[in-house]
Write a protein that holds these residues in place. Structure first.
Motif, mmCIF file in Angstrom:
data_model
loop_
_atom_site.group_PDB
_atom_site.id
_atom_site.type_symbol
_atom_site.label_atom_id
_atom_site.label_comp_id
_atom_site.label_asym_id
_atom_site.label_seq_id
_atom_site.Cartn_x
_atom_site.Cartn_y
_atom_site.Cartn_z
ATOM 1 N N ASN A 147 13.055 54.976 40.633
ATOM 2 C CA ASN A 147 13.741 55.332 39.392
ATOM 3 C C ASN A 147 14.955 54.445 39.150
ATOM 4 O O ASN A 147 15.267 54.106 38.008
ATOM 5 C CB ASN A 147 14.159 56.805 39.421
ATOM 6 N N ASP A 148 15.659 54.077 40.219
ATOM 7 C CA ASP A 148 16.805 53.170 40.080
ATOM 8 C C ASP A 148 16.346 51.806 39.551
ATOM 9 O O ASP A 148 16.993 51.201 38.690
ATOM 10 C CB ASP A 148 17.508 52.976 41.433
ATOM 11 N N PHE A 149 15.221 51.318 40.072
ATOM 12 C CA PHE A 149 14.697 50.018 39.639
ATOM 13 C C PHE A 149 14.288 50.060 38.162
ATOM 14 O O PHE A 149 14.592 49.137 37.392
ATOM 15 C CB PHE A 149 13.507 49.631 40.509
ATOM 16 N N VAL A 150 13.611 51.125 37.752
ATOM 17 C CA VAL A 150 13.208 51.260 36.348
ATOM 18 C C VAL A 150 14.438 51.332 35.451
ATOM 19 O O VAL A 150 14.488 50.742 34.362
ATOM 20 C CB VAL A 150 12.307 52.488 36.152
ATOM 21 N N ARG A 151 15.464 52.038 35.910
ATOM 22 C CA ARG A 151 16.704 52.139 35.136
ATOM 23 C C ARG A 151 17.344 50.754 34.971
ATOM 24 O O ARG A 151 17.833 50.404 33.891
ATOM 25 C CB ARG A 151 17.668 53.102 35.847
ATOM 26 N N PHE A 152 17.336 49.967 36.040
ATOM 27 C CA PHE A 152 17.887 48.620 35.988
ATOM 28 C C PHE A 152 17.118 47.764 34.981
ATOM 29 O O PHE A 152 17.707 47.071 34.142
ATOM 30 C CB PHE A 152 17.830 47.985 37.377
ATOM 31 N N MET A 153 15.786 47.818 35.044
ATOM 32 C CA MET A 153 14.979 46.995 34.155
ATOM 33 C C MET A 153 15.100 47.452 32.699
ATOM 34 O O MET A 153 15.094 46.625 31.779
ATOM 35 C CB MET A 153 13.520 47.012 34.596
ATOM 36 N N ALA A 154 15.225 48.769 32.466
ATOM 37 C CA ALA A 154 15.394 49.268 31.098
ATOM 38 C C ALA A 154 16.690 48.746 30.491
ATOM 39 O O ALA A 154 16.739 48.377 29.310
ATOM 40 C CB ALA A 154 15.373 50.792 31.100
ATOM 41 N N ALA A 155 17.744 48.700 31.316
ATOM 42 C CA ALA A 155 19.014 48.158 30.825
ATOM 43 C C ALA A 155 18.885 46.671 30.512
ATOM 44 O O ALA A 155 19.430 46.174 29.513
ATOM 45 C CB ALA A 155 20.112 48.390 31.863
ATOM 46 N N LYS A 156 18.133 45.941 31.350
ATOM 47 C CA LYS A 156 17.985 44.496 31.134
ATOM 48 C C LYS A 156 17.228 44.196 29.838
ATOM 49 O O LYS A 156 17.659 43.374 29.046
ATOM 50 C CB LYS A 156 17.263 43.850 32.316
ATOM 51 N N VAL A 157 16.089 44.856 29.634
ATOM 52 C CA VAL A 157 15.260 44.508 28.471
ATOM 53 C C VAL A 157 15.901 44.971 27.168
ATOM 54 O O VAL A 157 15.459 44.552 26.085
ATOM 55 C CB VAL A 157 13.837 45.086 28.592
ATOM 56 N N ASN A 158 16.927 45.815 27.240
ATOM 57 C CA ASN A 158 17.646 46.224 26.034
ATOM 58 C C ASN A 158 18.975 45.498 25.862
ATOM 59 O O ASN A 158 19.746 45.816 24.954
ATOM 60 C CB ASN A 158 17.868 47.736 26.053
ATOM 61 N N ASP A 159 19.239 44.536 26.732
ATOM 62 C CA ASP A 159 20.455 43.728 26.663
ATOM 63 C C ASP A 159 20.176 42.484 25.819
ATOM 64 O O ASP A 159 19.318 41.668 26.181
ATOM 65 C CB ASP A 159 20.885 43.330 28.076
ATOM 66 N N PRO A 160 20.875 42.300 24.679
ATOM 67 C CA PRO A 160 20.598 41.139 23.817
ATOM 68 C C PRO A 160 20.691 39.803 24.559
ATOM 69 O O PRO A 160 19.918 38.876 24.278
ATOM 70 C CB PRO A 160 21.675 41.237 22.726
ATOM 71 N N ALA A 161 21.614 39.713 25.507
ATOM 72 C CA ALA A 161 21.749 38.459 26.257
ATOM 73 C C ALA A 161 20.520 38.181 27.112
ATOM 74 O O ALA A 161 20.246 37.032 27.461
ATOM 75 C CB ALA A 161 22.998 38.517 27.138
ATOM 76 N N PHE A 162 19.760 39.238 27.418
ATOM 77 C CA PHE A 162 18.558 39.068 28.237
ATOM 78 C C PHE A 162 17.314 38.907 27.388
ATOM 79 O O PHE A 162 16.535 37.975 27.577
ATOM 80 C CB PHE A 162 18.399 40.266 29.176
ATOM 81 N N TYR A 163 17.120 39.822 26.407
ATOM 82 C CA TYR A 163 15.847 39.759 25.672
ATOM 83 C C TYR A 163 15.804 38.618 24.657
ATOM 84 O O TYR A 163 14.737 38.288 24.139
ATOM 85 C CB TYR A 163 15.494 41.103 25.024
ATOM 86 N N ASN A 164 16.956 37.995 24.370
ATOM 87 C CA ASN A 164 16.962 36.840 23.464
ATOM 88 C C ASN A 164 16.945 35.500 24.205
ATOM 89 O O ASN A 164 16.980 34.448 23.573
ATOM 90 C CB ASN A 164 18.186 36.891 22.541
ATOM 91 N N GLN A 165 16.904 35.555 25.527
ATOM 92 C CA GLN A 165 16.898 34.308 26.275
ATOM 93 C C GLN A 165 15.505 33.677 26.257
ATOM 94 O O GLN A 165 14.524 34.268 25.799
ATOM 95 C CB GLN A 165 17.320 34.558 27.720
#
Length: 321
Positions: free
Chosen positions: A296-314
């Motif tokens: 669950n911690d890993f999924v939470r980390f990845m959910a935050a990443k894919v919703n971060d503009p600096a990440f999903y726009n790279q």
């Protein structure tokens, strides 16, 4: 809060505060609700199950909601945490408070899967054999047949599973071969069962990275096309599990990830910015503060990443093995 106020926030919430500007915090139910949010997730779950069972009547819907989604590892943790917090055996409490098929279903949600498979085999045979159900259960249990045989012998006074299913026709011969199947579980497969992953683990780091990158790119495109935060769908969670299981199998707290394994995973996945800020990244997602990332911690980390503009726009991640 404890440094500033000299007391823990949980203890503070137990006391009424007439001086508080917000009327919400004068309400005992609201304070109890906030206090629950401060608990580690498994302690919250244990308390929620207890509240469904205690007192007059049983909250059937609440019990179903709490118990049906648990992985094998979470079942074991819940039983342990519940016994520690409430000084009683959860399985026995469920049995005493429910009955019939509902009781059987709830208890099944709390038992180790191999014990459930073993009992299912026994229930499908007798005066008549439900061949369809027996085939289904054999297929479900085939990758853990070694453990199922042990559970069956323990539940049936030493009787062997193969003795129950063997016979002279082709159908029985096939069942006998499945029942005597030798299973060699890798650490990755054990991790898959613990986190509830339905896909096979990646056979190599290159394959884990390829599946991870392909899935992350799909999620980033999904987020770019959305005007709001996106949740990671179940299918994509299963694909992301390849990375969690690969590095989790090498961790000192397998199938979970300790800090060293998280660092190695982030560097392996070329998430160097997160790797360089490892202490803070690790602390933010270590939800229960036990020094390791669970699924669950890993999924939470990845959910935050894919919703971060600096990440999903790279630039998209590489998709070549």
């Amino acid at each position: 809060f404890q440094r500033k106020a000299g007391t823990s926030l949980a203890d503070r919430l137990k006391q009424p505060d007439d001086s508080c500007a917000s009327p919400l915090f004068k309400d005992a139910d609201f304070r109890a609700f906030v206090a629950q949010l401060l608990l580690p997730p498994m302690e919250r779950l244990a308390d929620a199950v207890h509240y469904c069972l205690e007192g007059w009547g049983t909250d059937n819907t609440g019990l179903i909601t709490c118990l049906v989604h648990l992985s094998e590892q979470q079942r074991s943790m819940l039983l342990e945490v519940y016994a520690s917090r409430h000084s009683r055996d959860l399985v026995q409490f469920v049995k005493s408070d429910t009955s019939g098929d509902f009781e059987f279903g709830l208890v099944t949600c709390l038992r180790p899967p191999c014990e459930v498979y073993s009992e299912a085999f026994r229930r499908t045979t007798g005066l008549t054999t439900n061949k369809r159900n027996l085939i289904n259960w054999m297929c479900i249990a085939k990758d853990r047949m070694d453990q199922v045989r042990q559970a069956f012998a323990a539940q049936n006074s030493g009787q062997q599973l193969v003795d129950m299913v063997k016979g002279s026709d082709d159908f029985r011969d096939t069942l006998s071969k499945v029942a005597t199947r030798v299973c060699t579980e890798s650490a990755e497969q054990v991790g898959a069962a613990a986190v509830g992953c339905g896909l096979p683990p990646a056979p190599s780091q290159a394959e884990a990275i390829f599946r991870f990158n392909t899935t992350v790119n799909d999620l980033c495109r999904m987020r770019q096309a959305s005007s709001d935060t996106v949740a990671i769908p179940e299918r994509q969670q299963q694909e992301l599990a390849c990375a969690f299981m690969f590095w989790g199998s090498k961790s000192g707290v397998a199938p979970n990830l300790d800090r060293v394994a998280v660092g190695e995973m982030l560097r392996g996945l070329r998430m160097d910015a997160d790797a360089s800020a490892l202490p803070e990244v690790f602390r933010k997602c270590d939800s229960d503060g036990d020094g390791e990332w669970d699924w669950n911690d890993f999924v939470r980390f990845m959910a935050a990443k894919v919703n971060d503009p600096a990440f999903y726009n790279q630039k998209p991640l590489g998709e070549l093995i």
